[in-house]
Design an enzyme around this catalytic site. Structure first.
Site, PDB file in Angstrom:
ATOM      1  N   GLU A   1      -5.169  -4.809  10.913  1.00  0.00           N
ATOM      2  CA  GLU A   1      -4.125  -3.799  11.060  1.00  0.00           C
ATOM      3  C   GLU A   1      -4.349  -3.024  12.354  1.00  0.00           C
ATOM      4  OE1 GLU A   1      -2.241  -2.773   7.073  1.00  0.00           O
ATOM      5  OE2 GLU A   1      -3.930  -1.436   7.339  1.00  0.00           O
TER       6      GLU A   1
ATOM      7  N   GLY B   1       2.828   2.191  10.686  1.00  0.00           N
ATOM      8  CA  GLY B   1       3.801   3.264  10.466  1.00  0.00           C
ATOM      9  C   GLY B   1       4.551   3.688  11.717  1.00  0.00           C
TER      10      GLY B   1
ATOM     11  N   LYS C   1       0.011   4.255  -0.214  1.00  0.00           N
ATOM     12  CA  LYS C   1      -0.639   5.435   0.383  1.00  0.00           C
ATOM     13  C   LYS C   1      -0.452   6.641  -0.553  1.00  0.00           C
ATOM     14  CE  LYS C   1       0.265   3.443   4.848  1.00  0.00           C
ATOM     15  NZ  LYS C   1       0.234   3.640   6.280  1.00  0.00           N
TER      16      LYS C   1
ATOM     17  N   HIS D   1      -9.376   1.242   5.186  1.00  0.00           N
ATOM     18  CA  HIS D   1      -8.087   1.424   5.861  1.00  0.00           C
ATOM     19  C   HIS D   1      -8.292   2.381   7.041  1.00  0.00           C
ATOM     20  CE1 HIS D   1      -3.950   2.591   6.633  1.00  0.00           C
ATOM     21  NE2 HIS D   1      -3.587   1.503   5.966  1.00  0.00           N
TER      22      HIS D   1
ATOM     23  N   GLU E   1      -6.637   4.757   8.096  1.00  0.00           N
ATOM     24  CA  GLU E   1      -6.394   6.177   7.796  1.00  0.00           C
ATOM     25  C   GLU E   1      -7.629   6.798   7.144  1.00  0.00           C
ATOM     26  OE1 GLU E   1      -2.699   5.599   5.700  1.00  0.00           O
ATOM     27  OE2 GLU E   1      -1.736   5.093   7.611  1.00  0.00           O
TER      28      GLU E   1
ATOM     29  N   SER F   1       3.711  -2.257  10.303  1.00  0.00           N
ATOM     30  CA  SER F   1       5.179  -2.268  10.423  1.00  0.00           C
ATOM     31  C   SER F   1       5.794  -3.619  10.054  1.00  0.00           C
ATOM     32  CB  SER F   1       5.606  -1.842  11.832  1.00  0.00           C
ATOM     33  OG  SER F   1       5.163  -0.524  12.100  1.00  0.00           O
TER      34      SER F   1
ATOM     35  N   ASN G   1       0.871  -1.182   0.000  1.00  0.00           N
ATOM     36  CA  ASN G   1       0.000   0.000   0.000  1.00  0.00           C
ATOM     37  C   ASN G   1       0.902   1.224   0.000  1.00  0.00           C
ATOM     38  OD1 ASN G   1      -1.784   2.062   0.540  1.00  0.00           O
ATOM     39  ND2 ASN G   1      -2.193   1.435   2.666  1.00  0.00           N
TER      40      ASN G   1
HETATM   41  C1  PEP Z   1      -0.632   0.130   6.149  1.00  0.00           C
HETATM   42  O1  PEP Z   1      -0.783   1.321   6.014  1.00  0.00           O
HETATM   43  O2  PEP Z   1      -1.482  -0.612   5.666  1.00  0.00           O
HETATM   44  C2  PEP Z   1       0.528  -0.348   6.877  1.00  0.00           C
HETATM   45  C3  PEP Z   1       0.498  -1.553   7.361  1.00  0.00           C
HETATM   46  O3  PEP Z   1       1.586   0.520   7.023  1.00  0.00           O
HETATM   47  P1  PEP Z   1       3.057   0.185   7.622  1.00  0.00           P
HETATM   48  O4  PEP Z   1       3.493  -1.118   7.019  1.00  0.00           O
HETATM   49  O5  PEP Z   1       3.897   1.334   7.183  1.00  0.00           O
HETATM   50  O6  PEP Z   1       2.900   0.094   9.108  1.00  0.00           O
END
Ligand code: PEP
Length: 247
Positions: free
Chosen positions: A162, A168, A11, A92, A94, A207, A9
């Site tokens: 998630e 992040g 973003k 998601h 976000e 992460s 992803n």
């Molecule tokens: C995500 O945004 O779906 C995600 C898992 O981000 P990150 O791997 O950067 O934590």
């Protein structure tokens, strides 16, 4: 047996100069046997990414539930199909946080995407405060029940767990945390969708990096990963794909 799936992803990152990364990721994905790989760049890069995808599935990070109409700034499932996107991420955290998306809205998006034949990744996850209050399993299984469409669709549905506090931040859920939640999600899927609930893949996201991927892929009911930051370069993303291929 569920095949592992690793999805990047990007973003709101990426420009035309970074298409070379996509070509490199596509080449590695082709070489990695037994694992499905996909990448979701911003809308602006979907068509040029498809042109360089060499079979790598390219998708979007959001979709509007309507077919067309007065929805400024939005993109429909039909539009995504027209540029040969194969999948879409919905719900998601976000988007739930920044755009205030509810479970019902996420479900409507997922229904529209599945109806158009897009593979649909529905994201769920708890906040740090919800986990500290011991409500994480209830929150996430509630999101699964509220955000996923009923059966009857031809398209393939995927769930991504998630935890918001792990996205992040560099904080990764422990294998025990992940095992607890993926088992709870599997239970909710079976309760909701019956036998089909056993076939739906559940990805972990938060992460994920080359150095923790193998440990996460070994957890029961972890069927792959949704990867943010570490999907931006082939150097970081490809080892995650290779770790999935080894499982
Ligand atoms: C995500 O945004 O779906 C995600 C898992 O981000 P990150 O791997 O950067 O934590």
């Amino acid at each position: 047996m569920r095949r592992k799936l690793v999805v990047g992803n990007w973003k709101m990152n990426g420009n035309l100069h970074q298409l070379a990364e996509i070509a490199e990721i596509a080449a590695a994905a082709k070489a990695a046997a037994g694992v499905d790989v996909a990448l979701c760049p911003p809308f602006t890069l979907i068509a040029p990414a498809v042109a360089r995808s060499n079979g790598l599935a390219i998708g979007a990070q959001d979709v509007h539930p309507a077919e067309s109409g007065a929805h400024t700034g939005a993109v429909s499932a039909a539009m995504l199909k027209e540029v040969h996107a194969q999948l879409v991420i919905v719900g998601h955290s976000e988007r739930r946080a920044e755009a205030g998306e509810t479970d019902a809205q996420v479900r409507a998006k997922a229904e529209a995407a599945l109806a158009r034949g897009l593979q649909t990744i529905v994201c769920v996850g708890e906040s740090e405060a919800e986990r500290e209050a011991g409500r994480h399993v209830d929150v996430v299984t509630g999101q699964v029940k509220g955000s996923l469409p009923d059966d009857g669709h031809e398209g393939e549905m995927v769930v991504a767990y998630e935890p918001i506090w792990a996205i992040g931040t560099g904080k990764v859920a422990t294998p025990a945390d992940v095992a607890e939640m993926h088992a709870a999600i599997r239970g909710a899927l079976r309760e909701r969708l019956g036998e089909r609930g056993g076939r739906i893949r559940i990805l972990y996201g938060g992460s994920v990096k080359a150095d923790n991927a193998a440990e996460l892929f070994a957890v029961p009911d972890v069927d792959g990963a949704l990867v943010g930051g570490a999907s931006l370069t082939a150097a970081q993303f490809v080892p995650i794909v290779e770790a999935a291929a080894r499982h």
